[in-house]
Scaffold this active site. Structure first.
Site, short mmCIF file in Angstrom:
data_model
loop_
_atom_site.label_atom_id
_atom_site.label_comp_id
_atom_site.label_asym_id
_atom_site.label_seq_id
_atom_site.Cartn_x
_atom_site.Cartn_y
_atom_site.Cartn_z
N ASP A 1 1.49 2.55 3.50
CA ASP A 1 0.65 3.74 3.36
C ASP A 1 1.50 4.99 3.45
O ASP A 1 1.05 6.04 3.91
CB ASP A 1 -0.49 3.77 4.40
N HIS B 1 -4.53 -0.70 5.83
CA HIS B 1 -3.98 0.03 6.98
C HIS B 1 -4.86 -0.07 8.22
O HIS B 1 -5.36 0.94 8.72
CB HIS B 1 -3.68 1.50 6.63
N HIS C 1 1.67 5.32 -1.72
CA HIS C 1 1.30 6.48 -2.53
C HIS C 1 2.56 7.04 -3.18
O HIS C 1 3.49 7.47 -2.48
CB HIS C 1 0.65 7.56 -1.65
N HIS D 1 -10.36 1.22 1.82
CA HIS D 1 -10.11 2.18 2.90
C HIS D 1 -11.35 2.13 3.79
O HIS D 1 -12.36 2.74 3.48
CB HIS D 1 -9.88 3.59 2.35
N HIS E 1 0.88 -1.19 0.00
CA HIS E 1 0.00 0.00 0.00
C HIS E 1 0.91 1.23 0.00
O HIS E 1 1.47 1.61 1.02
CB HIS E 1 -0.91 0.01 1.24
N LYS F 1 -8.96 -0.27 -5.76
CA LYS F 1 -9.00 0.37 -4.45
C LYS F 1 -10.29 1.15 -4.25
O LYS F 1 -10.60 2.04 -5.04
CB LYS F 1 -7.80 1.32 -4.31
C1 NCD Z 1 -3.33 9.08 2.09
C2 NCD Z 1 -2.87 10.11 1.07
O1 NCD Z 1 -2.32 11.14 1.47
O2 NCD Z 1 -3.04 9.87 -0.13
N1 NCD Z 1 -3.38 9.71 3.38
C3 NCD Z 1 -3.32 9.09 4.58
O3 NCD Z 1 -3.47 9.77 5.61
N2 NCD Z 1 -3.10 7.79 4.68
C4 NCD Z 1 -4.64 8.52 1.69
C5 NCD Z 1 -5.06 7.31 2.48
O4 NCD Z 1 -4.51 6.23 2.32
O5 NCD Z 1 -5.96 7.45 3.31
ZN ZN Z 2 -3.16 5.10 1.62
#
Ligand code: NCD
Ligand code: ZN
Length: 335
Positions: free
Chosen positions: A240, A168, A15, A134, A13, A95
């Site tokens: 995450d 998460h 970003h 999520h 997971h 997702k």
């Molecule tokens: C994530 C993001 O910034 O894209 N933020 C977070 O707090 N985890 C999005 C997500 O996974 O909720």
């Molecule tokens: Zn995330």
């Protein structure tokens, strides 16, 4: 010097963002991970075949070598079967975000009407496309994940052939839910194995520890630690890691997201060693994910050594968790 070797670490997971941020952060993950599930919450979200292909190309262009596999995802909508058949070969998962629940999720699902979702979720079951979720309601912030458990139950029982990954997880309720349905799995971040709400707002407010879902109570932390440390076969590591520019974190209206990509393996070694469970880290960091997703990553060997490592204050314009603090493990080599 004490060392520990990890093979084919996977981040299930992640970003990576886009543009300059992608160029800054993708190499950090590609250095020490064999692959990562890349989240689709760009603006606009990744939602067509062309989006997936083009984003994958941009990711590959941003990483310095080919020994990194971005496992692509699509942003959940009620897609039809023909479309899913046409994209199945290009993606690893879809997702699902409840609408507006976190960063860039405005186009997510606004009502969990099972009959409306049925054609899509049945097609995903038939095509063996996992659903990553999520799992938060719009309730009181500390209760959002626990309140979502009834939706997980609904999804898991209505679509028994659909692999559902509770992303998460942060609560004892989610840990308990894993045992209730064969088709439920979970990812756990490294920050949720370290932080409680006290570390976010218990003293001075700590923006770099603020994320969705927010870190919870000590008993939740204990429940997460117990399944992560035993490397429960239904759980896998998903950082995450969610980079935001420093000025978006250290501001009025702090963006949610904790940045851990370059320090996750070191922190995990520290946690697993502390509890005398280093032998289980390989399953948590890679083997379980390979089994759950049926993926076979490229070989990569990461050797960590036990020595002081001071976490950098910045990675370009992103501040990592524990910036400036010394931890006990460092990456010695990657092959
Ligand atoms: C994530 C993001 O910034 O894209 N933020 C977070 O707090 N985890 C999005 C997500 O996974 O909720
Ligand atoms: Zn995330």
């Amino acid at each position: 010097m004490k060392t520990h070797t990890l093979l084919m670490p996977l981040d299930m997971h992640l970003h990576l963002r886009d543009g300059v941020m992608l160029e800054n952060v993708a190499p950090l993950t590609a250095y020490s991970f064999s692959g990562a599930i890349v989240m689709p919450n760009l603006v606009p979200p990744v939602s067509t075949l062309e989006d997936i292909q083009a984003y994958k190309k941009r990711i590959m262009a941003a990483v310095p070598n080919d020994f990194f596999e971005p496992y692509m995802t699509l942003f959940y909508k009620n897609y039809d079967k023909a479309f899913l058949e046409s994209v199945a070969g290009e993606l690893t998962a879809i997702k699902l975000y409840p609408a507006g629940i976190t960063t860039n999720s405005e186009g997510g699902v606004s009502s969990f009407d099972i009959e409306e979702m049925r054609p899509t979720l049945e097609a995903m079951s038939a095509l063996n496309i996992p659903l990553c979720v999520h799992g938060e309601t719009d309730g009181f912030v500390m209760d959002r994940e626990a309140e979502f458990m009834s939706i997980y139950e609904l999804l898991a029982s209505n679509f028994p052939d659909l692999k559902i990954i509770m992303e998460h997880i942060t609560t004892k309720e989610a840990v308990d839910m894993l045992e209730k349905h064969d088709n439920l799995y979970a990812t756990i971040t490294v920050h949720h194995l370290l932080l409680t709400l006290d570390d976010v707002v218990g003293g001075m407010m700590m923006p770099h520890n603020f994320c969705k879902p927010i870190a919870k109570r000590p008993q939740d932390l204990d429940a997460l630690l117990s399944i992560a440390l035993e490397a429960h076969p239904k759980v896998m590591f998903g950082s995450d890691s969610a980079p935001h520019p420093q000025e978006k974190k250290e501001s009025c209206g702090c963006a949610a997201g904790v940045f851990t990509a370059p320090i996750a393996l070191q922190l995990l070694c520290e946690i697993f060693e502390q509890y005398n469970k280093l032998d289980n880290l390989q399953a948590f960091i890679s083997d379980n994910a390979q089994n759950i997703y049926g993926i076979c990553p490229e070989f990569k060997e990461v050797i960590l050594e036990k020595r002081a490592f001071v976490i950098p204050e910045h990675y370009s314009n992103v501040v990592p968790m524990y910036a400036g603090q010394a931890i006990n493990w460092a990456i010695a080599s990657v092959d």
